[in-house]
Design an enzyme around this catalytic site. Structure first.
Site, PDB file in Angstrom:
ATOM      1  N   ARG A  27       0.808  -1.215   0.000  1.00  0.00           N
ATOM      2  CA  ARG A  27       0.000   0.000   0.000  1.00  0.00           C
ATOM      3  C   ARG A  27       0.837   1.259   0.000  1.00  0.00           C
ATOM      4  O   ARG A  27       0.487   2.258  -0.649  1.00  0.00           O
ATOM      5  CB  ARG A  27      -0.925  -0.027   1.235  1.00  0.00           C
ATOM      6  CG  ARG A  27      -1.585   1.303   1.579  1.00  0.00           C
ATOM      7  CD  ARG A  27      -2.300   1.218   2.931  1.00  0.00           C
ATOM      8  NE  ARG A  27      -1.407   0.816   4.005  1.00  0.00           N
ATOM      9  CZ  ARG A  27      -0.594   1.652   4.652  1.00  0.00           C
ATOM     10  NH1 ARG A  27      -0.558   2.932   4.327  1.00  0.00           N
ATOM     11  NH2 ARG A  27       0.179   1.213   5.632  1.00  0.00           N
ATOM     12  N   GLU A  65       1.118   5.439  24.672  1.00  0.00           N
ATOM     13  CA  GLU A  65       0.188   5.190  23.576  1.00  0.00           C
ATOM     14  C   GLU A  65      -0.961   4.304  24.054  1.00  0.00           C
ATOM     15  O   GLU A  65      -2.136   4.578  23.751  1.00  0.00           O
ATOM     16  CB  GLU A  65       0.909   4.527  22.403  1.00  0.00           C
ATOM     17  CG  GLU A  65      -0.010   4.232  21.227  1.00  0.00           C
ATOM     18  CD  GLU A  65       0.629   3.317  20.194  1.00  0.00           C
ATOM     19  OE1 GLU A  65       0.372   3.512  18.994  1.00  0.00           O
ATOM     20  OE2 GLU A  65       1.368   2.381  20.586  1.00  0.00           O
ATOM     21  N   TRP A  87       2.350   8.842  15.945  1.00  0.00           N
ATOM     22  CA  TRP A  87       1.166   8.883  15.084  1.00  0.00           C
ATOM     23  C   TRP A  87       1.135  10.105  14.169  1.00  0.00           C
ATOM     24  O   TRP A  87       0.158  10.331  13.456  1.00  0.00           O
ATOM     25  CB  TRP A  87      -0.108   8.849  15.943  1.00  0.00           C
ATOM     26  CG  TRP A  87      -0.521   7.465  16.353  1.00  0.00           C
ATOM     27  CD1 TRP A  87      -0.217   6.814  17.514  1.00  0.00           C
ATOM     28  CD2 TRP A  87      -1.320   6.560  15.584  1.00  0.00           C
ATOM     29  NE1 TRP A  87      -0.783   5.564  17.519  1.00  0.00           N
ATOM     30  CE2 TRP A  87      -1.460   5.379  16.352  1.00  0.00           C
ATOM     31  CE3 TRP A  87      -1.928   6.626  14.326  1.00  0.00           C
ATOM     32  CZ2 TRP A  87      -2.186   4.279  15.905  1.00  0.00           C
ATOM     33  CZ3 TRP A  87      -2.656   5.533  13.880  1.00  0.00           C
ATOM     34  CH2 TRP A  87      -2.774   4.378  14.658  1.00  0.00           C
ATOM     35  N   TYR A 129      -8.380   3.062  17.149  1.00  0.00           N
ATOM     36  CA  TYR A 129      -8.440   2.133  18.277  1.00  0.00           C
ATOM     37  C   TYR A 129      -9.294   2.571  19.465  1.00  0.00           C
ATOM     38  O   TYR A 129     -10.245   1.891  19.851  1.00  0.00           O
ATOM     39  CB  TYR A 129      -7.023   1.860  18.788  1.00  0.00           C
ATOM     40  CG  TYR A 129      -6.130   1.182  17.795  1.00  0.00           C
ATOM     41  CD1 TYR A 129      -6.144  -0.198  17.631  1.00  0.00           C
ATOM     42  CD2 TYR A 129      -5.239   1.924  17.016  1.00  0.00           C
ATOM     43  CE1 TYR A 129      -5.309  -0.827  16.719  1.00  0.00           C
ATOM     44  CE2 TYR A 129      -4.402   1.308  16.096  1.00  0.00           C
ATOM     45  CZ  TYR A 129      -4.436  -0.066  15.951  1.00  0.00           C
ATOM     46  OH  TYR A 129      -3.620  -0.676  15.036  1.00  0.00           O
ATOM     47  N   ARG A 162     -15.680 -15.410  26.377  1.00  0.00           N
ATOM     48  CA  ARG A 162     -16.094 -14.246  25.585  1.00  0.00           C
ATOM     49  C   ARG A 162     -15.400 -12.970  26.032  1.00  0.00           C
ATOM     50  O   ARG A 162     -15.897 -11.863  25.795  1.00  0.00           O
ATOM     51  CB  ARG A 162     -17.613 -14.075  25.677  1.00  0.00           C
ATOM     52  CG  ARG A 162     -18.377 -15.305  25.205  1.00  0.00           C
ATOM     53  CD  ARG A 162     -19.868 -15.169  25.409  1.00  0.00           C
ATOM     54  NE  ARG A 162     -20.571 -16.395  25.007  1.00  0.00           N
ATOM     55  CZ  ARG A 162     -21.893 -16.571  25.077  1.00  0.00           C
ATOM     56  NH1 ARG A 162     -22.662 -15.584  25.543  1.00  0.00           N
ATOM     57  NH2 ARG A 162     -22.451 -17.705  24.705  1.00  0.00           N
ATOM     58  N   CYS A 181      -4.241  -2.475  13.177  1.00  0.00           N
ATOM     59  CA  CYS A 181      -3.301  -3.584  12.924  1.00  0.00           C
ATOM     60  C   CYS A 181      -3.403  -4.609  14.050  1.00  0.00           C
ATOM     61  O   CYS A 181      -3.674  -5.777  13.804  1.00  0.00           O
ATOM     62  CB  CYS A 181      -1.883  -3.055  12.806  1.00  0.00           C
ATOM     63  SG  CYS A 181      -1.629  -1.968  11.386  1.00  0.00           S
ATOM     64  N   ARG A 202      -3.291  -8.334  12.481  1.00  0.00           N
ATOM     65  CA  ARG A 202      -3.483  -8.690  11.073  1.00  0.00           C
ATOM     66  C   ARG A 202      -2.290  -8.304  10.214  1.00  0.00           C
ATOM     67  O   ARG A 202      -1.993  -8.930   9.198  1.00  0.00           O
ATOM     68  CB  ARG A 202      -4.745  -8.022  10.508  1.00  0.00           C
ATOM     69  CG  ARG A 202      -4.625  -6.514  10.448  1.00  0.00           C
ATOM     70  CD  ARG A 202      -5.659  -5.823   9.581  1.00  0.00           C
ATOM     71  NE  ARG A 202      -5.395  -4.390   9.600  1.00  0.00           N
ATOM     72  CZ  ARG A 202      -4.623  -3.755   8.734  1.00  0.00           C
ATOM     73  NH1 ARG A 202      -4.024  -4.411   7.753  1.00  0.00           N
ATOM     74  NH2 ARG A 202      -4.428  -2.452   8.829  1.00  0.00           N
ATOM     75  N   ASP A 205       4.480  -4.464  11.051  1.00  0.00           N
ATOM     76  CA  ASP A 205       5.776  -3.907  10.655  1.00  0.00           C
ATOM     77  C   ASP A 205       6.774  -4.442  11.679  1.00  0.00           C
ATOM     78  O   ASP A 205       6.870  -3.942  12.804  1.00  0.00           O
ATOM     79  CB  ASP A 205       5.671  -2.376  10.693  1.00  0.00           C
ATOM     80  CG  ASP A 205       6.995  -1.664  10.496  1.00  0.00           C
ATOM     81  OD1 ASP A 205       8.054  -2.324  10.496  1.00  0.00           O
ATOM     82  OD2 ASP A 205       6.977  -0.429  10.362  1.00  0.00           O
ATOM     83  N   ASN A 213       4.096  -3.032  20.050  1.00  0.00           N
ATOM     84  CA  ASN A 213       2.921  -3.871  20.285  1.00  0.00           C
ATOM     85  C   ASN A 213       3.146  -4.811  21.469  1.00  0.00           C
ATOM     86  O   ASN A 213       2.259  -4.991  22.311  1.00  0.00           O
ATOM     87  CB  ASN A 213       2.582  -4.677  19.040  1.00  0.00           C
ATOM     88  CG  ASN A 213       2.273  -3.803  17.834  1.00  0.00           C
ATOM     89  OD1 ASN A 213       2.773  -4.041  16.739  1.00  0.00           O
ATOM     90  ND2 ASN A 213       1.467  -2.765  18.029  1.00  0.00           N
ATOM     91  N   HIS A 243       5.853  -8.537   8.150  1.00  0.00           N
ATOM     92  CA  HIS A 243       6.679  -8.069   7.042  1.00  0.00           C
ATOM     93  C   HIS A 243       7.794  -7.126   7.488  1.00  0.00           C
ATOM     94  O   HIS A 243       7.731  -6.502   8.538  1.00  0.00           O
ATOM     95  CB  HIS A 243       5.808  -7.347   5.994  1.00  0.00           C
ATOM     96  CG  HIS A 243       4.908  -6.307   6.588  1.00  0.00           C
ATOM     97  ND1 HIS A 243       3.603  -6.577   6.951  1.00  0.00           N
ATOM     98  CD2 HIS A 243       5.122  -4.995   6.876  1.00  0.00           C
ATOM     99  CE1 HIS A 243       3.051  -5.477   7.444  1.00  0.00           C
ATOM    100  NE2 HIS A 243       3.951  -4.504   7.416  1.00  0.00           N
ATOM    101  N   TYR A 245       9.736  -3.883   5.685  1.00  0.00           N
ATOM    102  CA  TYR A 245       9.789  -2.972   4.545  1.00  0.00           C
ATOM    103  C   TYR A 245      11.159  -3.059   3.891  1.00  0.00           C
ATOM    104  O   TYR A 245      12.167  -3.346   4.554  1.00  0.00           O
ATOM    105  CB  TYR A 245       9.477  -1.544   4.992  1.00  0.00           C
ATOM    106  CG  TYR A 245       8.007  -1.329   5.247  1.00  0.00           C
ATOM    107  CD1 TYR A 245       7.127  -1.123   4.189  1.00  0.00           C
ATOM    108  CD2 TYR A 245       7.485  -1.379   6.537  1.00  0.00           C
ATOM    109  CE1 TYR A 245       5.773  -0.955   4.409  1.00  0.00           C
ATOM    110  CE2 TYR A 245       6.128  -1.209   6.770  1.00  0.00           C
ATOM    111  CZ  TYR A 245       5.273  -1.001   5.694  1.00  0.00           C
ATOM    112  OH  TYR A 245       3.927  -0.857   5.912  1.00  0.00           O
ATOM    113  N   ALA A 299       6.933   3.801   7.011  1.00  0.00           N
ATOM    114  CA  ALA A 299       6.264   3.814   5.696  1.00  0.00           C
ATOM    115  C   ALA A 299       4.821   4.239   5.917  1.00  0.00           C
ATOM    116  O   ALA A 299       4.111   3.663   6.738  1.00  0.00           O
ATOM    117  CB  ALA A 299       6.321   2.435   5.058  1.00  0.00           C
TER     118      ALA A 299
END
Length: 300
Positions: A27, A65, A87, A129, A162, A181, A202, A205, A213, A243, A245, A299
């Site tokens: 993208r 964050e 951000w 989020y 749940r 993400c 999902r 980076d 994260n 991935h 970059y 990116a």
């Protein structure tokens, strides 16, 4: 026998992506090498947290964050006032595209901090989020606070299957600066009162995002455990499209050449009245002795 350092899970994935990742234009136009499907397990029960040691991670930024997400806010002004700039790239790119003004990042951030009207127009990220976590708008017109519901269930029905929250709200994806993400957090309580978390991401980076994260999810797990009188257990991270970059490949090679050091410990220095009352000063990290920081461009 000494067990292999848990950070090698991450370093091995970096090496695997470098060796056999599928190269595609993504993208952003930068291009990536990617694999699909990965899992790490980190044990938080001994007080350690997976703040990576093969490069310096600015853990306070990641925790700030997470605390910002929990407020339900979506404007970067509050983040910038806390010196968190992670951000800024997306609203800055949008501002430049819409106005044609070749403004520097420093000047853009200064205007967001000092001018409430400018911040309202150009600093908002859309329903990202925090909005989905705390103010998911249902078809009935009511807002649903997924975090408050989670804390309540952890306290009253810890055997529930749940106990989760997520941010993938299809009708609002197009209004977000960046679709979520790290999108699903599911929790599980064992019979000996350990709180486990499975985080599904999902898109990851690996060089820049993953470290934040892991740290943010660990901080959240400690907060939730404290609020529900539980003990932090495992943090299980699952990645979809993982991935690197193409402009991060040399940095990744540098990182995997380094030997991991002991993970630090993280503890909470007080017990706030609710999940909404935590501050960055409530977190104490000890024993963090990382290798030098590794610089790379985001990116957008």
């Amino acid at each position: 026998m000494r067990l292999r350092h848990p950070e090698f899970q991450y370093l091995d994935l970096l090496a695997e992506v470098l060796e056999r990742g599928d190269q595609r234009i993504d993208r952003t136009g930068v291009g990536t090498k990617a694999l699909f499907g990965a899992m790490f397990r980190f044990d938080l029960s001994d007080g350690t947290v997976p703040i990576l040691t093969t490069k310096r991670v600015y853990w306070k930024l990641a925790v700030k964050e997470m605390l910002w997400f929990l407020t339900g806010q979506t404007n970067i002004q509050a983040l910038l006032k806390e010196k968190v700039r992670i951000w800024s790239d997306w609203p800055l790119a949008h501002y430049r595209k819409q106005t044609g003004e070749d403004i520097s990042q420093d000047e853009f951030e200064k205007r967001v901090v000092e001018d409430d009207t400018f911040a309202s127009r150009w600093g908002d990220l859309g329903p990202v989020y925090g909005k989905q976590w705390r103010r998911w708008l249902g078809a009935d017109g009511r807002e649903h606070d997924q975090i408050a519901d989670l804390v309540k269930t952890l306290k009253t029905n810890p055997a529930s299957r749940r106990m989760l929250f997520h941010a993938w709200n299809p009708p609002e994806l197009g209004s977000m600066a960046l679709p979520p993400c790290h999108m699903v957090y599911q929790y599980h309580v064992t019979s000996d009162k350990k709180l486990n978390c499975l985080l599904y991401q999902r898109s990851c980076d690996l060089l820049l995002g993953a470290a934040f994260n892991f740290t943010g999810a660990s901080a959240l797990q400690l907060m939730l455990a404290q609020q529900a009188d539980l003990i932090p257990g495992e943090l299980i991270w699952v990645g979809g499209d993982v991935h690197l970059y193409l402009n991060h490949l040399e940095q990744a090679r540098e990182q995997i050449s380094r030997t991991p050091r002991e993970f630090p410990t993280m503890k909470l220095t007080r017990r706030p009245a609710s999940i909404d009352d935590y501050k960055i000063t409530d977190f104490e990290v000890e024993g963090y002795d990382p290798h030098a920081a590794i610089s790379a461009d985001v990116a957008v």
